[in-house]
Write an enzyme that holds these catalytic residues in place. Sequence first.
Site, PDB file in Angstrom:
ATOM      1  N   THR A   1     -63.741 -16.597 -11.910  1.00 50.68           N
ATOM      2  CA  THR A   1     -62.453 -16.481 -12.612  1.00 50.68           C
ATOM      3  C   THR A   1     -62.442 -15.288 -12.906  1.00 50.68           C
ATOM      4  OG1 THR A   1     -62.401 -19.534 -12.743  1.00 50.68           O
ATOM      5  CG2 THR A   1     -61.189 -17.224 -14.344  1.00 50.68           C
TER       6      THR A   1
ATOM      7  N   LEU B   1     -40.182 -39.060 -15.433  1.00 49.21           N
ATOM      8  CA  LEU B   1     -38.951 -37.583 -15.319  1.00 49.21           C
ATOM      9  C   LEU B   1     -37.929 -38.039 -14.098  1.00 49.21           C
ATOM     10  CD1 LEU B   1     -40.916 -34.717 -17.507  1.00 49.21           C
ATOM     11  CD2 LEU B   1     -39.450 -36.571 -18.416  1.00 49.21           C
ATOM     12  N   GLY B   2     -38.249 -38.924 -13.552  1.00 52.82           N
ATOM     13  CA  GLY B   2     -37.302 -38.533 -12.142  1.00 52.82           C
ATOM     14  C   GLY B   2     -37.413 -38.057 -11.068  1.00 52.82           C
TER      15      GLY B   2
ATOM     16  N   ASP C   1     -73.092 -27.101 -21.382  1.00 47.79           N
ATOM     17  CA  ASP C   1     -72.970 -27.870 -22.321  1.00 47.79           C
ATOM     18  C   ASP C   1     -72.097 -27.138 -23.072  1.00 47.79           C
ATOM     19  OD1 ASP C   1     -75.965 -29.006 -21.011  1.00 47.79           O
ATOM     20  OD2 ASP C   1     -76.825 -29.008 -22.456  1.00 47.79           O
TER      21      ASP C   1
ATOM     22  N   GLY D   1     -71.303 -24.941  -3.856  1.00 51.84           N
ATOM     23  CA  GLY D   1     -70.417 -24.876  -4.845  1.00 51.84           C
ATOM     24  C   GLY D   1     -71.283 -25.539  -5.538  1.00 51.84           C
TER      25      GLY D   1
ATOM     26  N   PRO E   1     -69.886 -18.889  -0.349  1.00 52.29           N
ATOM     27  CA  PRO E   1     -68.525 -20.082   0.508  1.00 52.29           C
ATOM     28  C   PRO E   1     -69.526 -21.346   1.420  1.00 52.29           C
ATOM     29  CG  PRO E   1     -69.129 -17.930   1.588  1.00 52.29           C
ATOM     30  CD  PRO E   1     -69.760 -17.668  -0.217  1.00 52.29           C
ATOM     31  N   GLY E   2     -70.852 -21.338   1.206  1.00 54.65           N
ATOM     32  CA  GLY E   2     -71.887 -22.410   1.934  1.00 54.65           C
ATOM     33  C   GLY E   2     -72.452 -23.057   0.304  1.00 54.65           C
TER      34      GLY E   2
ATOM     35  N   ARG F   1     -68.707 -26.624 -21.062  1.00 53.10           N
ATOM     36  CA  ARG F   1     -67.857 -27.769 -20.457  1.00 53.10           C
ATOM     37  C   ARG F   1     -66.974 -27.977 -21.322  1.00 53.10           C
ATOM     38  NH1 ARG F   1     -72.590 -29.966 -16.777  1.00 53.10           N
ATOM     39  NH2 ARG F   1     -71.623 -28.727 -14.554  1.00 53.10           N
TER      40      ARG F   1
ATOM     41  N   GLU G   1     -65.663 -25.974 -13.402  1.00 52.13           N
ATOM     42  CA  GLU G   1     -67.344 -26.540 -14.379  1.00 52.13           C
ATOM     43  C   GLU G   1     -67.775 -27.707 -14.492  1.00 52.13           C
ATOM     44  OE1 GLU G   1     -66.772 -23.226 -15.538  1.00 52.13           O
ATOM     45  OE2 GLU G   1     -68.186 -23.880 -17.358  1.00 52.13           O
TER      46      GLU G   1
END
Lengths: 369, 411
Positions: free
Chosen positions: B168, B363-364, B262, B141, B138-139, B265, B388
């Site tokens: 994930t 595509l409007g 490495d 990233g 939570p604190g 990514r 990542e």
Amino acid sequence: MINFELDDEQKLIRETVIAFARDEIRPHAREADEKGSVPAALLQRGWDLGLVQNMIPEEYGGFGTEHSALTGAVIAEELAYGDLAIATHLLAPRLLTVPLLEFGSTELKSRLLPAFCGESFEPGSAAVVEPRFDFDPAAPATTLRREGDDYVVSGAKCYVPLGAQAKHLLVLAGLTNGDGAVHPQAIVVARDTPGLRVGEREKNMGLKALETTTLDLDACRVPRDQVLAVGDQAAMRRLANLWRVGVSAMAVGVARAAYDYAREYAKERRAFGQAIGQKQAIAFMLAEMAMEVDAMRLLVWEAAWKLDRHEDATREAYLARRYTSDVTLRIADNALQVLGGHGYIRDHMVELFLRNARGFATLEGLAIA
Amino acid sequence: MVDFELSPEIMAQREQLHMLAEHAMRPIAREYDEREHEKPWDFINMMWQLSKASDIGPGKEGKQDGKKKAVDSNRNLRTVIAVEELSWGDAGLYLSIPGPGLGGAAVQAVGTPEQKERFLSRFKGDKPVWSAMAITEPGAGSDSAAIQTTAVRDGDHWVLNGTKIFCTSGLMAGDPKNSNGFIVVWATVDRAAGRAGIKSFIVDAGTPGMTVAKCEDKLGIRASDTATLIFEDCRIPLDNILGSPEVPKTSEGFKGVMATFDATRPIVAASALGVGRAALDFVREELKKQGVEIRYGVAPSKLTAIERDFMDMETQLQAARLLTWRAAWMMDNGQKNNLEASMAKAKAGLVVTQVTQKAVEMLGPLGYSRQLLVEKWMRDAKINDIFEGTQQINMMIIARRILGYTSKELS
């Protein structure tokens, strides 16, 4: 098999050209820009590298290395890294010799190529761009028509490099077929052809060291064998793509020059107690430049690789051409921004890079891979 | 010698996966977007059977071992091509495919032979198995050196305490009801040591003290779970630590952990490419139906705005693709690719975000509608600009590398 590494010969050529660009071209770039000419001694040393003679077969006096668009792109990038105007001058003869090698008859090649295998710089050129806002290389307004055994060329051209020096020029003209459609053709025209008039030297925003002229063609009569690959539209597409790749590769060189210059400045210049490169606002601009230089080079190499396989590379070359002219301009502009007020001063190189970079959106057929 | 042609073997694999993406992923893509938190078990079981016959994720074969490397010198390139194809099918479903994933990649990269045997052999079984990587808290990233989860040695065990979020496949890997998986957890053995004190630990699914607390409701990639894991006096065997338990004087060990990125990514970049290409292919088809063909080679003054937009999207994607292939190719050839991996990730994440947003616009009214998948691709795309390493973190890595700055000098 995917491979991103140049072969040994290409690496050797690249190292040679890197050293030449660094030691010979760059130190003369500013003075050449201010004076409007490339020093003769520099041209001669450039000629001695053999970048023009290399690919001409031995029977015409050359070294007989096979022409490769990829090797051409590597050379163009490195020379343009030194200076775009000087690079364009040095490689201008290839504007004539490469199309001759690709599409010329044996007779025409044996008549014209030996001049490009001599001891001293031999100018060559191509007249592609026309002075119209809607110029379209796929449908040039310069006309070509059949008259008996000969062809007749009429029209106006601009941005012709070394227009007043080259003894022969490649001229892009449109052949009108019976169906009314215009097909581009490349024609070799001798400068002393009656009806051909070389105009004033142009005054351009960038590329100031390079002589470019206008050209008027008033019913210039040329023999049939000087029209290259008549009616072969695939050949003309290939020619256009070789131009695109050449010009794009030079754009990568200019972008890299601007990026390198800005990066080194950002490491030296201090503000608020640290190098400006340590500020995210500057560092991120430089990171984007580094990423885009690599991305552009890969796009150019992919198109060149396809040309070397003799496949239709229109999509790749065209997209690379669009991308490199946009991104190079942005990189040069950002590089100037990194230098702030100093970037605007002619003591530094970046304003020159920016002026040169602006040309890529406009100038077609100024280089060939 | 420079060559942009994929080997026949990779082309064949790509073709197979494209069929799979088209026929097994596209038809259920909308369903599992709408029914978030439900698992596509049929798809998962099918992929498990298939994956035993092929390699579609990182960490399946030895790459550290010199002998094995020669056998599969295309591994990373093959993976990025495969991931682009699967993500063309659906990015959320691709992420839900069982297999070693990021956790397995870490074991593969730094595990002992015994650990590899103990944890990687389970991916050969009959039932699907997942592994996951738990870093974010939570604190903390992007600033992964600031993590607060602790690992304290107590006799023959490590005891973990802390909360991990945004993991994930954490639900599939950490809950024994779903699989006999494991989670690789980053924790500090010595907070005062900063980065040097950070180690990774392998926690088996169902270990007492580890709870899968919840799964996030997300903007996109909804077929894939993103779990919160809580560790309360979670005891794991002493030899479940990856690498040495020593706290070195320097942060070299942390760099080693970071080196996993490495490899991963370029894979995220490849997933971005797949989503971007899905959108681009769709726009091309729709334009064709309207009688609009993209004219390559036309004079700039004659291009339409639609053509310009399309060509920009196409070129940006191809630029990102070539950067991605290069980063993977470098790793396959034993070259350091830290800079190039970050370039690929930063470019692809940004490009796919822009390309999919533009596709919705082009595509409007239909582009905005859930009748089509385009709006979904735009939502799915955005994660590639974030996980990542966000675009900004990757730009920071590039900047440090090109300027020669440490993380202290440029932060």
